[in-house]
Design an enzyme around this catalytic site. Structure first.
Site, short mmCIF file in Angstrom:
data_model
loop_
_atom_site.label_atom_id
_atom_site.label_comp_id
_atom_site.label_asym_id
_atom_site.label_seq_id
_atom_site.Cartn_x
_atom_site.Cartn_y
_atom_site.Cartn_z
N GLY A 228 61.95 -14.92 42.26
CA GLY A 228 61.64 -13.72 41.48
C GLY A 228 62.37 -13.68 40.15
N GLY B 280 29.76 -14.76 18.57
CA GLY B 280 30.77 -13.82 19.07
C GLY B 280 32.15 -14.17 18.55
CB ALA B 281 33.80 -17.43 17.99
#
Ligand code: HXC
Length: 519
Positions: free
Chosen positions: A172, A406-407
């Protein structure tokens, strides 16, 4: 005891504390090619600037005979000092003391400097070299970690947090660095993993070395967990000093503008010929970046991860900026999952810390394929879109060559509140490349043509027609989506002027608890 004796005693006790786990352990540390916790701090900070806190702290554990094993400082050196005369807080885990393992009091020492850093608004640098939770302490150690995690979270976007991993960082414990802004790892001596090779073998049967599981190379190139890989601790510590040059002390301050003798109107004639005539031939975007920035300097972040997009810091006439640029030299500069995540995080960091964003665009689109779709490119691409659209810092975009589909929208277009959008004459701002477009638009006709020669001729004609119409910046410029088409060699000047204009920019997003960025 006389006052003089008390002073002598203080000096003696301090010397004892400076030794941490003792000379033998220090030698063992050195024999692994590692510096001690204190040597690292000395190397990192301006000479003589370090003020240590809590040197006399010891643990409170009584399990396993621990009451007889108390070491001053309890395995972590904490305090504050300066880097280039600017305040910073530091903690440096001391592997010579119980393997740098984290006890309740160890955690309290770290929390104390994190709280102070938040109060005074200064960066925190954490040097990690630890066996994890102090096994003898059990649950108090877990609580200690959680106290640190919470502070990492609250400090995120308020003060810069930098983690150096110079030894083990496992279990952790990895989550504190993971919550910070930048992670650096040394090439040979460091590793990070949630579960080590032994547990992996038990649970999955897989045989894997520490290095292959969580070494610096894996995290710098495959997982993207680490932003910087360095050959030595000294190199890493110098890199942290350099990195801080580009950052403000906190989110309420601006990064420092430094003196600059590199003229803002330096024309770079080479830029006029750097982009190949043939749009399918790659070139190295780093050459363009270095031709533009002050003294050609560029501090690349995540150099070995998602190389199809470049992220890093530079200066324009002394003003620190964040640069995001597609890299045509790698996967043609396409946007994929890793590139979108990498750039999104960087855009958000820059925005949180008032660092203007310069975007250099040469992107053929998103990477097609089932791997990308099932991996969630929709969500990951949206991250980058979200980050750009949400950012309120000055945003200057230069479209260099391809800016498709879209890029195009994602890469800091005008409608995502790009402040200044310039294009080079070589820019192609379109829904897609000419060949792909004609194959879709004329698909039926292409099938009907029987002769290869005729099909090619037809294709070439249509492509030319399409390119004339769309493969240029003028359509976008006619609509005001591009503010100006500029000569490449003049780009540095236009960026410097733009930054000057935007220095007083004020844009505020609608009030909300926080946004819901697609994660
Ligand atoms: C107490 C520890 C310790 C630990 C090391 N030491 N890790 N003491 N708690 N976690 C001590 C050793 O006993 C030894 O003491 C000294 O530190 C140096 O360790 P060595 O094993 O001799 O060093 P080395 O061979 O370099 O190996 C380093 C190591 C190994 C790989 C880190 O020590 C190790 O595997 N440690 C345990 C790691 C671990 O499982 N930690 C818990 C993870 S779970 P002496 O007196 O002999 O010099 C966790 C949960 C966090 O951290 C959860 C947060 C939410």
């Amino acid at each position: 005891m006389s006052t003089q004796d008390k002073i002598k005693n203080l000096i003696k006790v301090r010397e004892e504390a400076y030794l941490g786990g003792g000379q033998k352990k220090i030698e063992s540390q050195h024999s692994k090619g590692k510096l001690t916790a204190r040597e690292r701090i000395e190397e990192l900070l301006d000479e003589g600037s370090f003020e240590e806190f809590d040197m006399f702290v010891t643990h409170r554990c009584t399990n396993f005979g621990m009451e007889k094993k108390k070491i001053l400082g309890d395995g972590v050196v904490t305090g504050y000092g300066t880097i280039d005369n600017r305040k910073v807080f530091v903690f440096s885990q001391d592997f010579t003391v119980f393997g740098g393992s984290l006890s309740e009091t160890f955690a309290q020492k770290i929390c104390k400097i994190m709280d102070k850093a938040m109060e005074v608004g200064a960066p925190v640098i954490g040097i990690n070299d630890s066996g994890g939770a102090r096994i003898q302490e059990g649950v108090t150690s877990l609580a200690g970690y959680a106290e640190i995690f919470e502070r990492n979270i609250l400090a995120s976007g308020v003060i810069p947090q930098i983690s150096a991993i110079f030894g083990p960082c496992a279990g952790g414990a990895v989550y504190s660095p993971a919550l910070t802004d930048f992670i650096m790892m040394t090439e040979d001596n460091s590793y990070m993993f949630v579960t080590g090779p032994k547990v992996v073998k038990t649970v999955t049967g897989e045989d894997i070395t520490t290095e292959d599981l969580g070494g610096a190379k894996v995290h710098a190139s495959k997982s993207g967990v680490s932003h910087f890989m360095v050959e030595s601790e000294n190199e890493g510590l110098m890199l942290i000093r350099k990195l801080l040059e580009y950052l403000p002390q906190n989110n309420l301050e601006d990064p420092i503008v430094t003196e600059c003798t590199d003229p803002i109107d330096r024309m770079e004639d080479a830029l006029n010929t750097m982009v190949p005539e043939n749009p399918n031939i790659p070139y190295d975007m780093i050459d363009i970046i270095e031709a533009l920035t002050d003294y050609g300097e560029f501090l690349e972040v995540h150099r070995n991860y998602a190389k199809n997009i470049i992220t890093g810091f530079a200066k324009f006439h002394g003003q620190p900026v964040a640069i995001i640029a597609n890299q045509p030299n790698y996967l043609a500069g396409v946007l994929d999952i890793d590139a979108s995540r990498k750039a999104a995080r960087f855009v958000r960091f820059a925005d949180a810390f008032n660092i203007p964003i310069i975007t250099l665009v040469d992107v053929p689109g998103f990477l097609p394929g089932s791997g990308q779709e099932s991996g969630g490119i929709i969500i990951h691409g949206a991250k980058l879109m979200f980050a750009y659209g949400e950012a309120t810092v000055p945003k200057i975009t230069i479209s260099i060559r391809k800016s498709y589909g879209g890029a195009h929208d994602v890469m800091s277009c005008k409608q995502l509140r790009g402040d200044l959008n310039y294009a080079w004459p070589s820019a192609e701002i379109a829904v897609m490349g000419a060949k792909g477009a004609i194959e879709v638009l004329e698909g039926r006709k292409l099938k009907e043509i029987e002769s290869d020669e005729e099909r090619e001729k037809f294709m070439a004609e249509k492509q030319e027609e399409y390119e004339k119409e769309f493969s240029n910046p003028y359509k976008a410029a006619a609509l005001g989506y591009i503010d100006d088409v500029i000569e490449p060699r003049n780009t540095r000047f236009r960026i410097c002027r733009g930054l000057d204009l935007l220095a007083t920019k004020k844009v505020v997003n609608p009030p909300k608890k926080h946004s819901n960025i697609p994660l």
